[in-house]
Design a protein around this motif. Structure first.
Motif, short mmCIF file in Angstrom:
data_model
loop_
_atom_site.label_atom_id
_atom_site.label_comp_id
_atom_site.label_asym_id
_atom_site.label_seq_id
_atom_site.Cartn_x
_atom_site.Cartn_y
_atom_site.Cartn_z
N VAL A 248 126.43 15.20 113.81
CA VAL A 248 126.13 13.99 112.93
C VAL A 248 125.86 14.20 111.62
N VAL A 249 126.47 13.06 110.94
CA VAL A 249 125.87 13.01 109.29
C VAL A 249 125.15 11.72 109.24
N GLU A 250 124.27 11.91 108.88
CA GLU A 250 123.39 10.77 108.65
C GLU A 250 123.18 10.25 107.10
N THR A 251 123.18 9.01 107.06
CA THR A 251 122.50 8.23 105.77
C THR A 251 121.59 7.41 106.13
N SER A 252 120.47 7.55 105.29
CA SER A 252 119.04 7.08 105.63
C SER A 252 118.42 6.82 104.33
N ILE A 253 118.50 5.11 104.07
CA ILE A 253 117.62 4.67 102.97
C ILE A 253 116.36 3.85 103.35
N GLY A 254 115.36 4.10 102.50
CA GLY A 254 114.18 3.12 102.81
C GLY A 254 114.31 1.82 102.02
N LEU A 255 114.44 0.82 103.01
CA LEU A 255 114.57 -0.49 102.65
C LEU A 255 113.21 -0.82 101.34
N ASP A 256 112.18 -0.65 101.73
CA ASP A 256 111.11 -0.89 100.59
C ASP A 256 111.35 -0.33 99.47
N ARG A 257 111.84 1.13 99.27
CA ARG A 257 112.19 1.95 98.41
C ARG A 257 113.24 1.20 97.59
N MET A 258 114.25 0.72 98.20
CA MET A 258 115.32 0.15 97.62
C MET A 258 114.80 -0.97 96.90
N PHE A 259 113.95 -1.87 97.54
CA PHE A 259 113.25 -2.78 96.95
C PHE A 259 112.64 -2.80 95.57
N LEU A 260 112.05 -1.45 95.57
CA LEU A 260 111.09 -1.05 94.54
C LEU A 260 112.06 -0.85 93.43
N ALA A 261 113.16 -0.09 93.62
CA ALA A 261 114.10 0.38 92.94
C ALA A 261 114.76 -0.98 92.02
N VAL A 262 115.36 -1.87 92.88
CA VAL A 262 115.98 -2.82 92.22
C VAL A 262 114.84 -3.82 91.47
N PHE A 263 113.57 -3.77 92.25
CA PHE A 263 112.59 -4.88 91.52
C PHE A 263 112.23 -4.05 90.07
N SER A 264 112.15 -2.85 90.03
CA SER A 264 111.24 -2.33 88.89
C SER A 264 112.51 -2.17 87.79
#
Ligand code: GAP
Length: 513
Positions: free
Chosen positions: A370-386
């Motif tokens: 298995v190869v997994e991709t895992s991203i935190g939605l809230d962290r992505m929110f913070l990245a986009v927002f900031s």
């Protein structure tokens, strides 16, 4: 550093003031590291989730979705290794009684070395002007090379000590680096101990029959236990993926940095099942695909970097983070992990049920890797927002606060504004709202002077403001104002849909991948 802190404070207060993120249960003084998404935040979060889902599920014939329950059979977490190994090393300061993650204290120390490097780069860039070669400077300036070597050596030693569970050496490292408690300034530390991050709860009403459960600390296990169900019912052929988004819970020791590290958060994960032996190539391929997804949003290639793990999680044979430049420096945004057959093999062992795949191409039965991709939605929110929050000096010596969100993610796509609240203009504007709302999230605003309404829309990231004025009544045209350039155009009402669609359509953005 002070600048970074100021910028971060602005991000947090803007998120609250403009209805993006509130502290949970604020009227009871809040709950630490738990947050609620407000009227604009919930739209932005949904749009990020959709953007991920479309890129991962809709655009890949061989990836399907899943929505597994948060509660799972408790043996799941025994099999996954979380009961025994999902720990963080914690350390207490005896004077302030504050608890820290030992690895975070050390990483913060290295972060300060990184900040020093950045300062040296800034100074040199000013000194050398046009002829400045950043890569060469990083590779040859003795002070910078020294900081870098020091940082790398510290992280390497920490990684190795954690790997070997040598917690005494982690403490020794903290002492050698003379790291002090940020609160009390004291270096009076306890020993480093392991702390399990899972939240426990109970299922069932009566005390003697109730079953001990955990709130899931990652969504991935819901995918693993359903692997064969999905493969068989979807007639999936390897390689294939299963994607899901949903809540995960971790009793984080260090609760800070706003929505960067939360106790209840949302993940967007995809497990890609491959033939054993091909995992390395898929791992590289998913690293590249995921970075392209990030870059498609146009938030600046210089704000991303890969970080290969020194310390591998108990399930991985390779792992890397995509790091993003948050207001407090480069930090993990997404993880790409080559998880081997660890999870499926372990679930097979603990459940006694075969979790194997018959590969018709090679006539063999095996447990997939298995190869997994895992991203935190809230962290992505913070990245986009900031990244989007900017203060701009305007020609007339005023400033404006503008949230330059990628238009595809903006909570509201267009605001329809009657120039005045009379002469039939509100009626025309409301008709435009009624028409456009079938396709886009739009807003109607008639309060205050139009300039103030523009500013309000800038502050929540609305890409278009459409103003209805007296000429509209004669020629069916309106003024459309673009958020970033502030340019205004006169266009026909009937053309609005196409103009907006061109800018906000997922296809326009994902085609950049
Ligand atoms: N299934 C693999 C896994 O859970 P992880 O690196 O522990 O891996 C994946 O988490 C992503 O989830 C991280 O890259 C981060 O974006 C997000 N994440 C993890 N812990 C978080 C927290 N406490 N608050 C917000 N996001 C978090």
């Amino acid at each position: 550093m002070a600048n970074q802190e100021d910028q971060f404070k602005k991000v947090v207060s803007h998120a609250k003031e403009y209805g993006f993120v509130f502290q949970s249960s604020e009227i009871y003084d809040g709950l630490s590291a738990v947050y609620d998404y407000a009227q604009n935040g919930v739209e932005l979060k949904k749009n990020i989730r959709d953007y991920w889902w479309k890129a991962m599920v809709q655009m890949h014939e061989n990836i399907v979705g899943l929505d597994a329950a948060i509660f799972m059979h408790p043996t799941t977490w025994k099999a996954s290794g979380h009961v025994d190994a999902f720990n963080d090393p914690l350390i207490d300061n005896k004077d302030s009684k504050k608890r820290y993650r030992a690895d975070v204290l050390i990483e913060d120390y290295v972060g300060k070395l990184d900040a020093k490097i950045e300062k040296e780069v800034e100074k040199a860039a000013k000194r050398f002007g046009e002829s400045f070669d950043k890569d060469q400077f990083l590779a040859t300036n003795p002070r910078v090379v020294g900081y870098k070597e020091q940082g790398d050596a510290i992280l390497k030693r920490m990684g190795q000590s954690l790997e070997k569970e040598d917690l005494a050496d982690v403490k020794a490292l903290i002492e050698e680096l003379e790291i002090a408690c940020p609160l009390s300034g004291s270096r009076n530390w306890t020993d480093v101990k392991q702390f399990n991050l899972m939240f426990g709860t109970k299922l069932g009403a009566s005390a003697d029959t109730a079953m001990d459960l955990y709130l899931r600390p990652e969504t991935a296990q819901g995918i693993f236990v359903n692997f064969l169900n999905v493969q068989k019912t979807g007639r999936m052929k390897i390689p294939f993926g299963i994607a899901q988004t949903g809540k995960a819970f971790r009793n984080e020791i260090v609760a800070r940095q706003f929505i960067f590290r939360m106790r209840e958060f949302e993940q967007m994960e995809m497990q890609f099942f491959v033939r054993p032996g091909t995992q390395k190539e898929w791992y590289e391929s998913w690293k590249e695909t995921r970075l392209k997804w990030h870059l498609s949003l146009g938030m600046g290639a210089e704000n991303y970097r890969f970080h290969d793990h020194e310390k591998l999680a108990h399930y991985a044979d390779a792992a890397a983070d995509i790091e993003f430049k948050f207001p407090f420096g480069f930090k993990e945004l997404e993880g790409i992990h080559s998880r081997t057959d660890f999870d499926l093999s372990s679930h097979e062992k603990f459940s006694g049920k075969k979790l194997q795949y018959f590969d018709p191409e090679i006539n063999e039965r095996y447990i997939p890797y298995v190869v997994e991709t895992s991203i935190g939605l809230d962290r992505m929110f913070l990245a986009v927002f900031s990244n989007a929050l900017q203060e701009e000096e305007l020609d007339n010596n005023t400033t404006r606060t503008v949230l330059k969100l990628p238009a595809v993610l903006a909570p509201t796509k267009a605001a329809i504004l009657p120039l005045v609240k009379k002469d039939g203009l509100p009626e025309v504007a409301k008709k435009i709202v009624e028409d456009l709302k079938w396709d886009f999230n739009v807003d109607y605003d008639e309060k205050d002077a139009v300039g103030r309404r523009y500013r309000r829309q800038d502050a929540v990231g609305t890409p278009f403001c459409i103003t209805v004025d007296h000429d509209t009544l004669n020629d069916n045209t309106v003024t459309i104002r673009h958020r970033d350039s502030m340019e205004q155009q006169r266009v026909k009402i009937e053309d609005l849909r196409e103009i907006i669609k061109k800018e906000v359509d997922v296809k326009t953005w994902l085609m950049k991948m």
